[in-house]
Each structure stands twice: as structure tokens, then as C-alpha cells.
Write a protein that holds these residues in place. Structure first.
Motif, PDB file in Angstrom:
ATOM      1  N   ALA A  24       0.838  -1.197   0.000  1.00 29.02           N
ATOM      2  CA  ALA A  24       0.000   0.000   0.000  1.00 29.02           C
ATOM      3  C   ALA A  24       0.872   1.246   0.000  1.00 29.02           C
ATOM      4  N   SER A  25       0.432   2.258  -0.701  1.00 27.25           N
ATOM      5  CA  SER A  25       1.171   3.512  -0.739  1.00 27.25           C
ATOM      6  C   SER A  25       0.179   4.675  -0.784  1.00 27.25           C
ATOM      7  N   GLY A  26       0.676   5.853  -0.518  1.00 26.03           N
ATOM      8  CA  GLY A  26      -0.176   7.032  -0.551  1.00 26.03           C
ATOM      9  C   GLY A  26      -0.624   7.499   0.818  1.00 26.03           C
ATOM     10  N   ARG A  27      -0.564   6.620   1.792  1.00 26.49           N
ATOM     11  CA  ARG A  27      -0.852   6.952   3.180  1.00 26.49           C
ATOM     12  C   ARG A  27      -0.426   5.774   4.037  1.00 26.49           C
ATOM     13  N   THR A  28      -0.456   5.963   5.337  1.00 24.72           N
ATOM     14  CA  THR A  28      -0.113   4.889   6.263  1.00 24.72           C
ATOM     15  C   THR A  28      -1.369   4.132   6.646  1.00 24.72           C
ATOM     16  N   PHE A  29      -1.292   2.805   6.551  1.00 30.33           N
ATOM     17  CA  PHE A  29      -2.461   1.980   6.839  1.00 30.33           C
ATOM     18  C   PHE A  29      -2.314   1.195   8.145  1.00 30.33           C
ATOM     19  N   SER A  30      -1.450   1.671   9.022  1.00 29.00           N
ATOM     20  CA  SER A  30      -1.230   0.944  10.277  1.00 29.00           C
ATOM     21  C   SER A  30      -2.465   0.940  11.168  1.00 29.00           C
ATOM     22  N   THR A  31      -3.421   1.846  10.927  1.00 29.35           N
ATOM     23  CA  THR A  31      -4.659   1.868  11.719  1.00 29.35           C
ATOM     24  C   THR A  31      -5.827   1.225  10.972  1.00 29.35           C
ATOM     25  N   TYR A  32      -5.545   0.632   9.824  1.00 31.32           N
ATOM     26  CA  TYR A  32      -6.570   0.004   9.010  1.00 31.32           C
ATOM     27  C   TYR A  32      -6.486  -1.522   9.104  1.00 31.32           C
ATOM     28  N   ALA A  33      -7.638  -2.163   9.084  1.00 26.57           N
ATOM     29  CA  ALA A  33      -7.654  -3.597   8.822  1.00 26.57           C
ATOM     30  C   ALA A  33      -7.339  -3.807   7.340  1.00 26.57           C
ATOM     31  N   MET A  34      -6.704  -4.915   7.032  1.00 21.69           N
ATOM     32  CA  MET A  34      -6.367  -5.244   5.650  1.00 21.69           C
ATOM     33  C   MET A  34      -6.848  -6.651   5.340  1.00 21.69           C
ATOM     34  N   GLY A  35      -7.156  -6.906   4.109  1.00 23.99           N
ATOM     35  CA  GLY A  35      -7.701  -8.221   3.817  1.00 23.99           C
ATOM     36  C   GLY A  35      -7.579  -8.629   2.363  1.00 23.99           C
ATOM     37  N   TRP A  36      -7.994  -9.858   2.120  1.00 23.14           N
ATOM     38  CA  TRP A  36      -7.958 -10.439   0.779  1.00 23.14           C
ATOM     39  C   TRP A  36      -9.341 -10.956   0.400  1.00 23.14           C
ATOM     40  N   ILE A  51      -7.185  -9.169   8.495  1.00 27.52           N
ATOM     41  CA  ILE A  51      -6.325  -9.045   9.656  1.00 27.52           C
ATOM     42  C   ILE A  51      -6.499  -7.648  10.238  1.00 27.52           C
ATOM     43  N   SER A  52      -6.503  -7.553  11.555  1.00 27.97           N
ATOM     44  CA  SER A  52      -6.692  -6.270  12.215  1.00 27.97           C
ATOM     45  C   SER A  52      -5.466  -5.383  12.054  1.00 27.97           C
ATOM     46  N   SER A  53      -5.607  -4.121  12.435  1.00 21.45           N
ATOM     47  CA  SER A  53      -4.518  -3.165  12.263  1.00 21.45           C
ATOM     48  C   SER A  53      -3.261  -3.590  13.016  1.00 21.45           C
ATOM     49  N   SER A  54      -3.425  -4.184  14.175  1.00 23.45           N
ATOM     50  CA  SER A  54      -2.267  -4.620  14.974  1.00 23.45           C
ATOM     51  C   SER A  54      -1.764  -5.986  14.556  1.00 23.45           C
ATOM     52  N   GLY A  55      -2.582  -6.710  13.810  1.00 18.39           N
ATOM     53  CA  GLY A  55      -2.235  -8.085  13.456  1.00 18.39           C
ATOM     54  C   GLY A  55      -2.696  -9.098  14.492  1.00 18.39           C
ATOM     55  N   GLY A  56      -3.349  -8.608  15.542  1.00 16.42           N
ATOM     56  CA  GLY A  56      -3.735  -9.499  16.623  1.00 16.42           C
ATOM     57  C   GLY A  56      -4.991 -10.322  16.379  1.00 16.42           C
ATOM     58  N   SER A  57      -5.792  -9.898  15.403  1.00 19.75           N
ATOM     59  CA  SER A  57      -7.028 -10.630  15.086  1.00 19.75           C
ATOM     60  C   SER A  57      -7.072 -10.958  13.606  1.00 19.75           C
ATOM     61  N   THR A  58      -7.517 -12.170  13.323  1.00 22.18           N
ATOM     62  CA  THR A  58      -7.668 -12.597  11.930  1.00 22.18           C
ATOM     63  C   THR A  58      -8.983 -13.364  11.766  1.00 22.18           C
ATOM     64  N   TYR A  59      -9.524 -13.294  10.574  1.00 22.88           N
ATOM     65  CA  TYR A  59     -10.708 -14.078  10.225  1.00 22.88           C
ATOM     66  C   TYR A  59     -10.454 -14.719   8.863  1.00 22.88           C
ATOM     67  N   TYR A  60     -10.962 -15.931   8.705  1.00 24.39           N
ATOM     68  CA  TYR A  60     -10.782 -16.653   7.441  1.00 24.39           C
ATOM     69  C   TYR A  60     -12.117 -17.216   6.966  1.00 24.39           C
ATOM     70  N   ALA A  61     -12.246 -17.317   5.661  1.00 26.58           N
ATOM     71  CA  ALA A  61     -13.364 -18.058   5.104  1.00 26.58           C
ATOM     72  C   ALA A  61     -13.168 -19.529   5.425  1.00 26.58           C
ATOM     73  N   ASP A  62     -14.274 -20.238   5.633  1.00 30.11           N
ATOM     74  CA  ASP A  62     -14.189 -21.663   5.966  1.00 30.11           C
ATOM     75  C   ASP A  62     -13.439 -22.444   4.891  1.00 30.11           C
ATOM     76  N   ASN A  74       3.496  -3.669   9.181  1.00 29.96           N
ATOM     77  CA  ASN A  74       3.082  -2.264   9.158  1.00 29.96           C
ATOM     78  C   ASN A  74       4.236  -1.334   8.783  1.00 29.96           C
ATOM     79  N   ALA A  75       5.453  -1.739   9.069  1.00 33.71           N
ATOM     80  CA  ALA A  75       6.598  -0.914   8.696  1.00 33.71           C
ATOM     81  C   ALA A  75       6.732  -0.807   7.172  1.00 33.71           C
ATOM     82  N   LYS A  76       6.250  -1.851   6.493  1.00 33.87           N
ATOM     83  CA  LYS A  76       6.316  -1.876   5.026  1.00 33.87           C
ATOM     84  C   LYS A  76       4.965  -1.580   4.383  1.00 33.87           C
TER      85      LYS A  76
END
Length: 123
Positions: A24-36, A51-62, A74-76
């Protein structure tokens, strides 16, 4: 300008592995959830993993639980999707997306999304 650029897709045999990246570029997404998400030919786009902004929570499709792993650096400003034990039904264009709220992202409400990367699982 915000950009999400996916990479790492390709052709792989059933049972194989791939690792997708989304930078991701153009802004910092460390406070955003990210997903596929993914979309197969003739089908609607579907949720894969978030995955949550901290990486502490994840959800997956069955359908991918136990085979796919989502992670982030988040550093990258990057989110990853490690895909193992791939099946032909995993064939699709994979998109990354971001949204401040992980539950909203989980339900397909995203603020930004990328152009996608093709994953083809075939012998």
C-alpha cells in the motif's frame, strides 16, 4: 494518491503454495484492517481473509481455513497471504482491500482495493 498493488500470483499445481503480497502507498495503513478477497470467473467476489490493524485478530473463510495464513508488516505497509495446499477451486483473481473496521472489511465494505493478481491452480 492511495494505491494497493498485489503481486505473487501465478500458475501452480494442486497441492502447491504461493505467497501473495499487497503493498500500500499514498498513506499509512497501520490503523486500518487489511484483507484479501477473490473472484473466480462467473462468480461474485468473496471474502478470503482479513487481519486487524495490529495483526492481533484474523478471520478466514471456511474454505481456506487451515490452508491460508494472512499476515502484515506495518513498517512496510504490506499485507501477505500465504496459500498452501492449493486446490483448483482456489483459482481466481485475488484482491487486497483496506478498511478501518475489521468487521466491516470482513463483510466486504472496503475503502480502497487493488487491481488484483491472478492465481491459477491446475495440473
Amino acid at each position: 494518491q492511495v494505491q494497493l498493488v498485489e503481486s505473487g500470483g501465478g500458475l501452480v499445481q494442486p497441492g502447491g503454495s504461493l505467497r501473495l503480497s499487497c503493498a500500500a502507498s499514498g498513506r499509512t495503513f497501520s490503523t486500518y484492517a487489511m484483507g484479501w478477497f477473490r473472484q473466480a470467473p462467473g462468480k461474485e467476489r468473496e471474502f478470503v481473509a482479513v487481519i486487524s490493524s495490529s495483526g492481533g485478530s484474523t478471520y478466514y473463510a471456511d474454505s481456506v481455513k487451515g490452508r491460508f495464513t494472512i499476515s502484515r508488516d506495518n513498517a512496510k505497509n504490506t499485507v501477505y497471504l500465504q496459500m498452501n495446499s492449493l486446490k483448483p477451486e482456489d483459482t481466481a483473481v485475488y484482491y487486497c482491500a483496506v478498511q478501518p473496521d475489521i468487521l466491516l472489511l470482513r463483510h466486504g465494505l472496503y475503502d480502497y482495493w487493488g487491481q488484483g493478481t491472478q492465481v491459477t491452480v491446475s495440473s
